[in-house]
Design a protein around this motif. Structure first.
Motif, short mmCIF file in Angstrom:
data_model
loop_
_atom_site.label_atom_id
_atom_site.label_comp_id
_atom_site.label_asym_id
_atom_site.label_seq_id
_atom_site.Cartn_x
_atom_site.Cartn_y
_atom_site.Cartn_z
N ARG A 23 103.88 8.77 -6.86
CA ARG A 23 102.64 8.18 -6.33
C ARG A 23 102.02 9.12 -5.32
NH1 ARG A 23 103.30 3.26 -2.50
NH2 ARG A 23 101.20 3.07 -1.68
N ILE A 24 100.68 9.14 -5.27
CA ILE A 24 99.95 9.92 -4.28
C ILE A 24 99.04 8.98 -3.49
CG2 ILE A 24 98.21 10.56 -6.03
CD1 ILE A 24 97.70 13.12 -4.34
N VAL A 25 99.04 9.13 -2.16
CA VAL A 25 98.21 8.31 -1.29
C VAL A 25 97.48 9.23 -0.31
CG1 VAL A 25 98.19 6.48 0.46
CG2 VAL A 25 99.78 6.34 -1.48
N ILE A 26 96.14 9.11 -0.30
CA ILE A 26 95.32 9.83 0.67
C ILE A 26 94.44 8.77 1.34
CG2 ILE A 26 93.75 11.75 1.13
CD1 ILE A 26 94.49 12.90 -1.61
N PRO A 27 94.90 8.21 2.47
CA PRO A 27 94.18 7.10 3.09
C PRO A 27 92.73 7.42 3.47
CG PRO A 27 96.34 7.38 4.10
CD PRO A 27 96.11 8.55 3.18
N SER A 28 92.46 8.64 3.89
CA SER A 28 91.11 8.98 4.36
C SER A 28 90.04 8.84 3.29
CB SER A 28 91.10 10.40 4.93
OG SER A 28 91.37 11.33 3.90
N VAL A 29 90.44 8.90 2.01
CA VAL A 29 89.47 8.78 0.91
C VAL A 29 89.88 7.69 -0.09
CG1 VAL A 29 88.50 11.10 1.10
CG2 VAL A 29 90.55 10.74 -0.27
N ASP A 30 90.71 6.75 0.36
CA ASP A 30 91.12 5.60 -0.46
C ASP A 30 91.73 5.97 -1.80
OD1 ASP A 30 90.50 3.61 1.37
OD2 ASP A 30 88.42 3.48 0.70
N VAL A 79 88.14 13.41 -3.67
CA VAL A 79 88.96 14.45 -3.06
C VAL A 79 88.09 15.55 -2.45
CG1 VAL A 79 89.42 16.05 -4.96
CG2 VAL A 79 91.23 15.53 -3.35
N GLU A 80 86.84 15.70 -2.90
CA GLU A 80 85.98 16.75 -2.34
C GLU A 80 85.60 16.47 -0.89
OE1 GLU A 80 81.52 16.81 -3.41
OE2 GLU A 80 82.53 15.98 -5.17
N VAL A 81 85.72 15.22 -0.42
CA VAL A 81 85.39 14.94 0.98
C VAL A 81 86.62 14.95 1.88
CG1 VAL A 81 83.26 13.71 0.47
CG2 VAL A 81 85.39 12.43 0.63
N VAL A 82 87.78 15.29 1.33
CA VAL A 82 88.97 15.47 2.16
C VAL A 82 88.69 16.60 3.14
CG1 VAL A 82 91.34 16.35 2.08
CG2 VAL A 82 90.62 14.59 0.47
N VAL A 83 89.12 16.44 4.38
CA VAL A 83 88.90 17.48 5.38
C VAL A 83 90.24 18.07 5.82
CG1 VAL A 83 86.73 16.49 6.21
CG2 VAL A 83 88.88 15.83 7.29
N LEU A 84 90.18 19.24 6.43
CA LEU A 84 91.39 19.86 6.96
C LEU A 84 92.01 18.89 7.95
CD1 LEU A 84 90.25 23.56 7.45
CD2 LEU A 84 91.08 22.40 5.41
N VAL A 85 93.28 18.83 7.98
CA VAL A 85 94.14 17.94 8.78
C VAL A 85 94.30 16.55 8.18
CG1 VAL A 85 93.62 19.17 10.93
CG2 VAL A 85 92.58 16.95 10.55
N ASP A 86 93.58 16.19 7.10
CA ASP A 86 93.87 14.92 6.44
C ASP A 86 95.31 14.94 5.93
OD1 ASP A 86 91.47 13.65 6.85
OD2 ASP A 86 90.73 13.90 4.81
N ARG A 87 95.87 13.75 5.84
CA ARG A 87 97.26 13.62 5.41
C ARG A 87 97.32 13.09 3.99
NH1 ARG A 87 100.29 14.21 9.84
NH2 ARG A 87 102.04 12.83 9.46
#
Length: 146
Positions: A23-30, A79-87
């Motif tokens: 599973r992959i989770v990137i909370p900053s971009v849901d 994913v294109e709006v992910v920024v540096l330091v996102d987890r």
């Protein structure tokens, strides 16, 4: 006959090694999606696909995950709006591994250098770019947070 049969020494249970991501989770971009083994067209219909032969979570090397950004759930649609330091959290069963985004870049589809092995635990996310045009690939690179 009793002397011919000896008790077996106790078996040692091997330490579990790194396992496939699930599973992959990137909370900053849901983003919260399953990860499947393989990155063929059919595999990517089921989730983000782990490139066969790439590293598993927690092990040294480059774990490469690909997903669509416009079809089959648009898993990497934002994913294109992910920024540096996102987890980015990668689960392997009940274990979780947190990666921190360190770089983003756009490459030509023939540029496979982003998939090369690494001496460090690295996560590479790949999707088509730009949206609906798909002439290039957006690559997000993250390092294991220790």
């Amino acid at each position: 006959y009793q002397n011919l049969v000896k008790p077996m020494p106790p078996m040692q249970i091997p330490t579990p090694g790194p396992q496939r991501p699930t599973r992959i989770v990137i909370p900053s971009v849901d983003i919260d999606a399953p990860v499947v083994h393989g990155d063929s067209r059919e595999d990517l219909k089921k989730g983000a696909g782990q490139h066969i032969g790439s590293a598993h979570p927690g092990e040294r090397g480059n774990m490469v995950l690909s997903a669509h950004n416009e079809v089959f759930g648009e898993i990497f649609g934002f994913v294109e709006v992910v920024v540096l330091v996102d987890r980015v959290t990668i689960f392997s069963g009940s274990q979780s591994f947190v990666f921190v985004v360190k770089a983003k870049r756009v490459v030509d589809p023939s540029d496979v250098s982003v998939m090369k092995p690494s001496s460090q635990p690295v996560l590479t996310l790949i999707t088509c770019y730009p949206y609906l045009i798909d002439t290039h690939r957006l690559v997000v690179i993250a390092q294991l947070d220790r």
